[in-house]
Design a protein around this motif. Structure first.
Motif, short mmCIF file in Angstrom:
data_model
loop_
_atom_site.label_atom_id
_atom_site.label_comp_id
_atom_site.label_asym_id
_atom_site.label_seq_id
_atom_site.Cartn_x
_atom_site.Cartn_y
_atom_site.Cartn_z
N LEU A 8 -8.66 73.82 -71.41
CA LEU A 8 -8.95 72.41 -71.12
C LEU A 8 -9.34 71.65 -72.38
O LEU A 8 -8.96 70.49 -72.56
CB LEU A 8 -10.05 72.30 -70.07
N ARG A 35 -6.14 71.03 -74.45
CA ARG A 35 -5.32 69.95 -73.89
C ARG A 35 -6.05 68.61 -73.88
O ARG A 35 -5.52 67.62 -73.39
CB ARG A 35 -4.90 70.28 -72.47
N GLN A 36 -7.28 68.60 -74.33
CA GLN A 36 -8.13 67.41 -74.38
C GLN A 36 -8.36 66.83 -72.99
O GLN A 36 -8.40 65.61 -72.81
CB GLN A 36 -7.56 66.37 -75.32
N GLN A 37 -8.52 67.70 -72.00
CA GLN A 37 -8.82 67.27 -70.65
C GLN A 37 -10.31 67.44 -70.32
O GLN A 37 -10.75 67.04 -69.27
CB GLN A 37 -7.98 68.07 -69.64
N ARG A 86 -14.11 66.96 -72.30
CA ARG A 86 -14.79 66.51 -73.51
C ARG A 86 -15.75 67.59 -74.02
O ARG A 86 -16.25 68.41 -73.27
CB ARG A 86 -15.55 65.22 -73.22
#
Length: 138
Positions: free
Chosen positions: A13, A16-18, A20
């Protein structure tokens, strides 16, 4: 194995920069705590005995409940903060629009003016506005 799966999901995650980074730190910490307990389940019972809990399963259930409670509290706080920020921004935009409407110069001659009912615009199209039902009945 569950701890490693949690760590793998968190890393994916993040990649994928989903998710923070500020939230990932908490989840990575949880994954790092869960992973060794999965490989050494007797540690859980010894930790539970030291804390005065009847069994390791009860300790995990209680810790999970507390974690969900804390995450819910944090998300409620974050939601309230974002709602206040959105309201403030909407008020500022409304004030800016009102100020621009008051100080706006008349439309320059080179700007295409809106097409009014039945007139021809600069592109040769004729515009119409929807008729009101009351006008049609009259």
């Amino acid at each position: 194995m569950t701890g490693l799966a949690v760590l793998g999901c968190i890393v994916e995650l993040l990649r994928r920069q989903q998710l923070r980074e500020k939230y990932a730190a908490l989840w990575l910490l949880i994954g790092l705590i869960i992973a060794p307990l999965g490989f050494f389940p007797t540690w859980l019972d010894s930790i539970a005995n030291k804390l005065g809990v009847a069994s390791g399963v009860s300790l995990v259930l209680f810790a999970g409940f507390v974690l969900v409670l804390l995450v819910t509290l944090h998300l409620s706080w974050e939601s309230s903060r974002l709602e206040a920020e959105t309201r403030t921004l909407a008020e500022e935009v409304a004030l800016i629009r009102a100020h621009l409407a008051q100080t706006a110069d008349p439309m320059p001659a080179n700007v295409v003016k809106p097409v009014i009912d039945g007139t021809t615009g600069t592109d040769g199209t004729t515009a119409t506005t929807p008729t009101d039902d009351r006008e049609a009945r009259a």
